[in-house]
Structure formats: structure tokens, C-alpha cells
Scaffold this active site. Sequence first.
Site, PDB file in Angstrom:
ATOM      1  N   SER A  28       5.765  -9.967  14.187  1.00  0.00           N
ATOM      2  CA  SER A  28       5.882  -9.453  12.814  1.00  0.00           C
ATOM      3  C   SER A  28       7.196  -8.696  12.635  1.00  0.00           C
ATOM      4  CB  SER A  28       4.732  -8.481  12.521  1.00  0.00           C
ATOM      5  OG  SER A  28       3.512  -9.164  12.543  1.00  0.00           O
ATOM      6  N   GLY A 100       2.999 -19.050   9.190  1.00  0.00           N
ATOM      7  CA  GLY A 100       2.528 -18.513   7.910  1.00  0.00           C
ATOM      8  C   GLY A 100       3.323 -17.278   7.499  1.00  0.00           C
ATOM      9  N   SER A 173      -4.055  -8.140   3.318  1.00  0.00           N
ATOM     10  CA  SER A 173      -3.053  -9.023   3.918  1.00  0.00           C
ATOM     11  C   SER A 173      -1.666  -8.391   3.891  1.00  0.00           C
ATOM     12  CB  SER A 173      -3.009 -10.361   3.172  1.00  0.00           C
ATOM     13  OG  SER A 173      -1.844 -11.072   3.547  1.00  0.00           O
ATOM     14  N   ASP A 327      -5.595 -10.500  14.383  1.00  0.00           N
ATOM     15  CA  ASP A 327      -5.164 -11.628  15.226  1.00  0.00           C
ATOM     16  C   ASP A 327      -5.834 -11.622  16.601  1.00  0.00           C
ATOM     17  OD1 ASP A 327      -3.481 -12.580  13.265  1.00  0.00           O
ATOM     18  OD2 ASP A 327      -1.747 -11.453  13.976  1.00  0.00           O
TER      19      ASP A 327
HETATM   20  C1  S3P Z   1       1.153 -10.824   9.707  1.00  0.00           C
HETATM   21  C2  S3P Z   1       0.034 -10.508   8.993  1.00  0.00           C
HETATM   22  C3  S3P Z   1      -1.307 -11.044   9.296  1.00  0.00           C
HETATM   23  C4  S3P Z   1      -1.365 -11.646  10.690  1.00  0.00           C
HETATM   24  C5  S3P Z   1      -0.174 -12.511  10.984  1.00  0.00           C
HETATM   25  C6  S3P Z   1       1.109 -11.700  10.894  1.00  0.00           C
HETATM   26  C7  S3P Z   1       2.461 -10.248   9.300  1.00  0.00           C
HETATM   27  O1  S3P Z   1      -1.625 -12.063   8.376  1.00  0.00           O
HETATM   28  O2  S3P Z   1      -2.553 -12.392  10.838  1.00  0.00           O
HETATM   29  O3  S3P Z   1      -0.268 -13.068  12.279  1.00  0.00           O
HETATM   30  O4  S3P Z   1       3.408 -10.306  10.101  1.00  0.00           O
HETATM   31  O5  S3P Z   1       2.530  -9.719   8.189  1.00  0.00           O
HETATM   32  P1  S3P Z   1      -2.364 -11.752   6.983  1.00  0.00           P
HETATM   33  O6  S3P Z   1      -1.410 -11.045   6.106  1.00  0.00           O
HETATM   34  O7  S3P Z   1      -2.730 -13.105   6.436  1.00  0.00           O
HETATM   35  O8  S3P Z   1      -3.581 -10.942   7.342  1.00  0.00           O
END
Ligand code: S3P
Length: 456
Positions: A28, A100, A173, A327
Site C-alpha cells: 500500500s 486493484g 475501503s 487482507d
Molecule cells: C488497500 C486497501 C484494501 C486492501 C488492499 C490494499 C490499499 O482494499 O484489501 O489489499 O492499499 O488501499 P479495500 O479498500 O478494497 O478494502
Amino acid sequence: MDNYTKTETISAKSKALSGQIKVPGDKSISHRALMLGAMAVGETIISNLLEGEDVLHTAEAMRKMGAKISHGSDGLWRVHGVGIGGLKETNSVLDMGNSGTSTRLLMGLVSGQPITTTFTGDASLTKRPMNRVINPLEMMGASFMAQDGGRLPITVKGAQNPLAIEYTLPVASAQVKSAILLAGLNARGQTTVIETHATRDHTENMLRHFGVNVITENLENGAKAIHLTGQQDLMPCAVDVPGDPSSAAFPVIAALINEGSDITISNMGINETRIGLYTTLREMGADITFENQKMQAGELIADIRVKGTGSLKGIDVPEDRIPSMIDEFPILCVAASMAQGTTKMTGLSELRVKESDRLLMMAKGLHACGVDLEMGEDSLVIKGKGKPCIGGACVETALDHRIAMSFLILGSITDEPVSIDDAAPIATSFPNFIELMNDIGLNITSAGYPPIPALG
Ligand code: S3P
């Protein structure tokens, strides 16, 4: 995906784990360091950047939109940014692979700039829901063309004059929160995101580290309002990325379930919005300590020491802890499978829309390995017997790095080895996972691992 080769991999009983290790940089924080470096004018120097495929996709996208990014022989990444509002339109489609976070955060960033950008991804990412970011970004003035159900490929036409909004997150999120804040960087006035459950706050911390004034206001019942005034310049800086607590979770649980283990993982991020797993494991009876705590680039760091007694007890995981361990559920399921008693995990609907449907993939794989469990719409109840399960299955991983790593850890204690159909996705977040785990005692064998990274 063209030319995609699956890499079957086997994990057999291991000895007690020992050693002092480092895990790769936080995923992140790595994404955010590249993105904010690209928005600052001047040179940002990043050390310990995660060189996993997901982050390399972010780097490549930022390059295509005008940032100059180099990776020196000294291991440092240097980013020369374009300034707020300075991203250039690219005529290439941005392929975000499995990531994602890259996709949702960059959809936010480009929504606040007067450019048109098209995103796509792999077979996992193109199934994931994007309306959660599209909805607030449309309110800020961006427009979108998406596949049915708000899926990739998606073309974003960024706003000429992005509007500052106040938005309450309908799902907990950090990706949605961050997408809005990144779009808000180029909006006139104050953008406010309200979250009823605290999610990881690396975007806020990193913005502050780049000199941006971001205010976090504590509201009632644990809710927070994050206020960002737009059109502030970002100051280039040095970022030293701490180790990723989500990656460390794999050696931590491997040590806990293998009796007699004693490992230390140094220079780890222990931001309170990320360490729900560690709290949960302590409640299950784990011996985990955070040593040598200090602050680094706005983040709390420590060395994590874990001693394995091979005995854990089942617990009910409180739902309000979910965002801080979102996670880590796949690997927690592995610990629960050998704990004494029942571990109850509820409120897990978000696990169904991660890199795979993680509830389903964990339930299927654990069941195949002989674990007694019950899966509900948003829950998983694991009935541990206080000893390892049989194993002996080949588990499907569905392009999900964390499913793959979880079952390789499970194989370290089962009566029969556990194999996974594909280890290649591990390179998205933890490229040296197999080598590192084998170095401290695991017994993982794989043909052709690690795969050659697609991007550099
Ligand atoms: C993340 C947020 C989380 C996490 C992802 C990394 C980020 O997702 O599951 O692996 O770096 O902001 P969500 O925002 O969908 O919960």
C-alpha cells in the site's frame, strides 16, 4: 491472459522456523509513494520499494502519464513528478495486471485531471467491482465508460474543474477513500471523506509526508472525517518503505503453528490500522512482541518477534476489527484450522470481491485438506481440533497471491504435503516468498519459481 504459465508448487512438513528476516516493502505504501512522487515537482527518492508486479504496474502507469521513474543500481527508486494537474494523456491502455489498488487509486488521480485514460487488467481484476470508486468520482465531475456492472476495461474522462465533495464511504475501503482524496488534490476547496470504520490511513500519512495539510477529525462512535484542501503543492521527499505487515503475516503464522520456532522480522510497519491480525493472534494465545518501535516517514515501525508453541485457541473475531486485518483472513484461517476450538469470523462480505472470492477459495481448499468448517454468505466458522489437518490436496488458487501463500504455509504442518495449482500470483506482492520461507525452515518445492517479472 496470453502466455500465462501456471506454476504448481508443493509444501511439505517443515522443521521449526528460526532466523532474523526482512519481508518486502509495504504494498500500500509503495503504490502511494510512487503516485505522490509523480505529483510532486522535483526528485522523490524511495528506498525499500516493493518490487512486486502490482507496484511495477503503478510505476509503469505513472511513467506513461509523464513521470520520470528510474531504478538505480543502488536499489533506490527516483521519481521526478509532473506536479498537481500535470499528468499527460497517454494513448496506451493502462494494463494494471492483478492490482486493484493501482486501478482504484489511479482512477481517482486521473479523475481530477483533464485527461482521458483507459484501464484494463487480468482475468481476476476485470471481475472486480469498480462502481464503488466510479460513484463518488462522478460526483467530482469525471465521467466513465465501463463494462457491465462497472467492470474493467474502463475509460475515465477526468474533470476539467474537479469539484470538492463531502462523501461518506458506504463500504469500509481505503481504496475508495484514497481515490477520492487523490482526485481532490486538484479540486478547488475542501474534499471530505467520512469513514464509519477506520481503514488504513497511509494516503493521509503519505500526503502529510509530502507537505500537504490533511486533517483527520475524530467524530462520534469511532467515525473519522478526513479533510483535504485541494491545489496544495506536493514537496518531493525521501520515503523509506517499511516491511509489509500483510506479507509478514505468512512467516508469523508459519512460526506460530510450527512448535519450537523463534523468528524476528525487522523493520516492520505496525500502523494501528493494519495490525488487527496481530491482536487476534494474541487473543488466540500467540507469543508475538513488537520490539524497537520508532516513527519513519509518518509510519510506526518495529521488529516483530514470534515464538511458536504450536498451540493456539479458537476465538470469535470481532467485526469492528475487520478493516484492520482485511487482507489477513486467508492466513488466519490456516492458524484457526489447527487451533483448539472454534474460530468464528463474521461480516466478511468484502472477502468475496478481493483478488478472488476468498471466503469460497479458503473454504474449498481447507475442506479438501480435511478441515471441519461452515461457510455462510459472509461468514466462516472453522472447527479446529488442536492439531494439524490431513492435507494431501492440490488447492486451486484463482489468481490470488494470498490464497497461494496461505496453503503453502498450511502444508508445513499437515500429515500429507499440500500443493497449489499456481504459485505465479505470489510475485504480485511477495516475489521472494518461497526462497525466504525455505531459508527459515519451510520445505517448498516448485518448478520454475520465481517467474521472470513482466515489467522492470
Ligand atoms: C488497500 C486497501 C484494501 C486492501 C488492499 C490494499 C490499499 O482494499 O484489501 O489489499 O492499499 O488501499 P479495500 O479498500 O478494497 O478494502
